[in-house]
Scaffold this active site. Sequence first.
Site, PDB file in Angstrom:
ATOM      1  N   ALA A 157      12.374  -4.648  -0.832  1.00  0.00           N
ATOM      2  CA  ALA A 157      11.917  -3.897   0.333  1.00  0.00           C
ATOM      3  C   ALA A 157      10.487  -4.327   0.651  1.00  0.00           C
ATOM      4  O   ALA A 157      10.212  -4.881   1.709  1.00  0.00           O
ATOM      5  CB  ALA A 157      11.980  -2.404   0.068  1.00  0.00           C
ATOM      6  N   ARG A 158       9.579  -4.116  -0.325  1.00  0.00           N
ATOM      7  CA  ARG A 158       8.159  -4.307  -0.001  1.00  0.00           C
ATOM      8  C   ARG A 158       7.795  -5.757   0.323  1.00  0.00           C
ATOM      9  O   ARG A 158       6.984  -6.014   1.206  1.00  0.00           O
ATOM     10  CB  ARG A 158       7.295  -3.757  -1.138  1.00  0.00           C
ATOM     11  CG  ARG A 158       7.188  -2.246  -1.082  1.00  0.00           C
ATOM     12  CD  ARG A 158       6.478  -1.674  -2.273  1.00  0.00           C
ATOM     13  NE  ARG A 158       7.260  -1.809  -3.481  1.00  0.00           N
ATOM     14  CZ  ARG A 158       6.848  -1.424  -4.684  1.00  0.00           C
ATOM     15  NH1 ARG A 158       5.648  -0.907  -4.824  1.00  0.00           N
ATOM     16  NH2 ARG A 158       7.620  -1.553  -5.749  1.00  0.00           N
ATOM     17  N   TYR A 209      19.551  12.609  -5.282  1.00  0.00           N
ATOM     18  CA  TYR A 209      20.190  13.263  -4.135  1.00  0.00           C
ATOM     19  C   TYR A 209      21.578  13.799  -4.523  1.00  0.00           C
ATOM     20  O   TYR A 209      21.946  13.819  -5.696  1.00  0.00           O
ATOM     21  CB  TYR A 209      20.247  12.300  -2.951  1.00  0.00           C
ATOM     22  CG  TYR A 209      18.880  12.048  -2.326  1.00  0.00           C
ATOM     23  CD1 TYR A 209      18.055  13.113  -1.968  1.00  0.00           C
ATOM     24  CD2 TYR A 209      18.410  10.756  -2.110  1.00  0.00           C
ATOM     25  CE1 TYR A 209      16.801  12.885  -1.409  1.00  0.00           C
ATOM     26  CE2 TYR A 209      17.155  10.519  -1.548  1.00  0.00           C
ATOM     27  CZ  TYR A 209      16.354  11.596  -1.188  1.00  0.00           C
ATOM     28  OH  TYR A 209      15.119  11.387  -0.636  1.00  0.00           O
ATOM     29  N   CYS A 243       1.735  -1.791   6.942  1.00  0.00           N
ATOM     30  CA  CYS A 243       1.551  -2.619   5.751  1.00  0.00           C
ATOM     31  C   CYS A 243       0.109  -3.107   5.709  1.00  0.00           C
ATOM     32  O   CYS A 243      -0.475  -3.442   6.745  1.00  0.00           O
ATOM     33  CB  CYS A 243       2.514  -3.813   5.831  1.00  0.00           C
ATOM     34  SG  CYS A 243       2.314  -5.016   4.496  1.00  0.00           S
ATOM     35  N   HIS A 281     -15.734  -6.354   1.197  1.00  0.00           N
ATOM     36  CA  HIS A 281     -15.762  -5.255   0.221  1.00  0.00           C
ATOM     37  C   HIS A 281     -14.645  -5.368  -0.815  1.00  0.00           C
ATOM     38  O   HIS A 281     -14.725  -4.805  -1.894  1.00  0.00           O
ATOM     39  CB  HIS A 281     -15.669  -3.902   0.938  1.00  0.00           C
ATOM     40  CG  HIS A 281     -14.280  -3.550   1.402  1.00  0.00           C
ATOM     41  ND1 HIS A 281     -13.737  -4.020   2.570  1.00  0.00           N
ATOM     42  CD2 HIS A 281     -13.317  -2.795   0.827  1.00  0.00           C
ATOM     43  CE1 HIS A 281     -12.515  -3.552   2.705  1.00  0.00           C
ATOM     44  NE2 HIS A 281     -12.225  -2.807   1.665  1.00  0.00           N
ATOM     45  N   ASP A 323      10.526   3.729  -8.965  1.00  0.00           N
ATOM     46  CA  ASP A 323      11.242   2.829  -8.053  1.00  0.00           C
ATOM     47  C   ASP A 323      10.244   2.045  -7.206  1.00  0.00           C
ATOM     48  O   ASP A 323      10.264   0.821  -7.182  1.00  0.00           O
ATOM     49  CB  ASP A 323      12.183   3.645  -7.163  1.00  0.00           C
ATOM     50  CG  ASP A 323      12.951   2.769  -6.192  1.00  0.00           C
ATOM     51  OD1 ASP A 323      13.326   1.651  -6.583  1.00  0.00           O
ATOM     52  OD2 ASP A 323      13.153   3.187  -5.038  1.00  0.00           O
ATOM     53  N   PRO A 380      17.896  -1.079   1.494  1.00  0.00           N
ATOM     54  CA  PRO A 380      17.501   0.070   2.323  1.00  0.00           C
ATOM     55  C   PRO A 380      16.083   0.530   1.983  1.00  0.00           C
ATOM     56  O   PRO A 380      15.750   0.671   0.808  1.00  0.00           O
ATOM     57  CB  PRO A 380      18.506   1.159   1.909  1.00  0.00           C
ATOM     58  CG  PRO A 380      19.657   0.441   1.296  1.00  0.00           C
ATOM     59  CD  PRO A 380      19.127  -0.835   0.735  1.00  0.00           C
ATOM     60  N   CYS A 409       3.286  -9.311  -1.372  1.00  0.00           N
ATOM     61  CA  CYS A 409       3.042  -7.864  -1.430  1.00  0.00           C
ATOM     62  C   CYS A 409       2.045  -7.585  -2.551  1.00  0.00           C
ATOM     63  O   CYS A 409       2.135  -8.157  -3.630  1.00  0.00           O
ATOM     64  CB  CYS A 409       4.354  -7.140  -1.697  1.00  0.00           C
ATOM     65  SG  CYS A 409       4.132  -5.403  -2.068  1.00  0.00           S
ATOM     66  N   CYS A 437       2.492   1.148   2.394  1.00  0.00           N
ATOM     67  CA  CYS A 437       3.722   1.396   3.164  1.00  0.00           C
ATOM     68  C   CYS A 437       4.255   2.802   2.906  1.00  0.00           C
ATOM     69  O   CYS A 437       4.653   3.513   3.834  1.00  0.00           O
ATOM     70  CB  CYS A 437       4.796   0.350   2.847  1.00  0.00           C
ATOM     71  SG  CYS A 437       5.029   0.026   1.097  1.00  0.00           S
TER      72      CYS A 437
END
Length: 686
Positions: A324-325, A179, A365, A430, A270, A29, A348, A354
């Site tokens: 995820a990434r 949470y 991204c 650059h 995380d 997720p 990544c 992101c």
Amino acid sequence: MSLADHHKILFEPVAIGPKILRNRFYNVPHGTAYGVLRPSTWASYRAVRAEGGWAAVSAEFSSVGPSSDEFPLHSSDIWDDEDGRRHKLMVDSVHRHGALAGIELHHGGAHAMRRVSREPAFSASGLAPELPPPAGPLGTPKVMTVDDIERIEQAFADAAVRARDVGYDIVEVLAGYGYLFAQFLSTFHNRRTDEYGGSLENRARFWLETLGRVRDAVGDDCAIATRLSIETQGPWGHSIDDSVALVRMADPLVDLWDLNVGSVLDWGSDISPSRVIPEGRNLELFARVRQATKKPVVGVSRWTSPDLMAQAVRSGVIDIVGSARQSIADPFFPQKVREGRIEDIRECMGINHCISSLDRGNMTCAQNATAGEEYRRGWHPERFEPLSRPDVSVLVVGAGPAGMEAAIGLAKRGADMVHLVDSVDQLGGHLGPVVRLPGLREWGRFIDHRMIQIDKLPNLQFIPSTRLSADDVRDYGASHVVVATGARWLGTGLTPGTHEPLQGVVEGASWVFTPDELLVRGKRPAEKSHVTVYDAEGGYMGTSIAQLLADEGYKVSVVTPHSQVAAEGDLTLEGPAVRASLHSSGVAMYREVSLTSARPEGVIGVGEFDQPFSLKSDALVLVTMRSPIDDLYQELTIDREALHEAGIEAVYCIGDALSPRPLAEAMFDGHRLAVPGHDIGSGEPG
Ligand code: ADP
């Protein structure tokens, strides 16, 4: 090319409850800010990850009811059947590509934003001072009664049924990130004296009861998972030892463990930025938890290397690679590993663009222009539609992020010839010197990936060390010209806030420096000077230069008009580590200070309340703003007739030469020019 032996383990199927993962790649997720508010964008974005070979593709945290409304954040609510219909669009699109679809059921408790629902927040107990949500409304949350607990447990079960009914295969209960369930687990939040407070067993009761209800509701049809943050920093968290005990307690109720590290209050643990935390860092912590379960474990750790992933699985610490990434940067990562095309992987960079863009309302991204554009623009990360008229010869001037991306896209679309020309001897523009700044080595993955692609494309040639004038361009013989000549840092101290040069600054004086002079031309203040870095921009550059000069032995101060040093770093989750590093390197930091004048012997400015500020220094580095280098474009386009005579059909200006922006936007410009929707090769004038 074929699957390497040492990667074969990554393609073994894994049973999770009633479902089978086709391999060990799990797209965990992660927020997109598309979600149920932009369902088609969301469905197409997730579908491409399924198409790229991920065994499971999960939705982001999905709130179970109005007391956890997360607007304006990016939860994909699953409160009612209308939400369900939007989820179904996504689930069906993932299934079409043979992946399992997962959902992460969520309640934010004291952290929920509740901007739309305007319900009071819930808290575990009233005795502890509650932590306000990061950007939420003020107020003291309502202490949950046993009836409230019962209602929320039922809301999770109802949401699980709704999720099952729209086709989800995996239902996760989020017990991490600080949470609601994590708040109950925390002795900081939970001072209850009833059966939901006190011992770890009691503090876990709410979570365990909810898992049980979800399992009873949908456990025959769906795999039940829970995401647990196994170590969180600060007094509100729980320890790794607690996590081991918690895993033992909940193990009979789950088919899959989804583990991570960190909470909303130390989110950088995380979503670890590459300049702060190395790949695979979590493995040691996962190893501690592994002893408590024989169920499959999925673990994230900014994985980008298939070698390290395979090693982690072989070690037995994790069974499934969570990512995820890497899935954002390269949706086709699993397929490329399976085909042995490791060199084609778009790794990544861990720069967390992101995250900062997600918090601004649209996840994008810096490596992959197509992320989030699969539906609206119909872009695909791997497929490039042939040019309708391939008999074009394209000259791209400037091999920075924009120029490289445009040249690769046009070559992949089959242009007859693409020449990518730069005045310097290497690719990257650059970004070349930037990757040599402290901690930014992995940013070089941007250049590495494109260098490999350029080498592989026979119709694309990089021509280094060649500065082109307007006459050179007209004589080149190209039918289309792309000007991607970049931007320069201003040496005047002008900022977007003042619209005036900084009084007293003499551009080019021996005591005034810009990032270009320091990084490209290698200039330095005299040894042992006291250097003031004026960072009116707030991105990575000012503080990176401060760190570089401090490492080289200068006495350095950073002055910024922003409310925080490394202001943008707080959105990319690097800010605290960057400031800590500067502090331990002896760099003095002044925030909310706008400079009003500068002299060789020091700077003068005003603070937030117009209070006077002055600082003695021997040199000043101006990181204020960039201006486009667009003279070549202006010279070419002012004389349309000369272009026509030279056989040039169109001239385009892209990237920082058009408007200096962050890396992701310069690259996006190059991609947009190259793919359908634009007009190169269609015969239309530019
Ligand atoms: P962007 O971020 O938009 O891609 P960069 O500043 O990274 O832009 O890259 C621009 C590149 O253009 C630099 O490498 C620079 O050397 C090159 N360049 C600028 N002007 C010319 C020119 N007239 N001829 C060839 N190369 C040029």
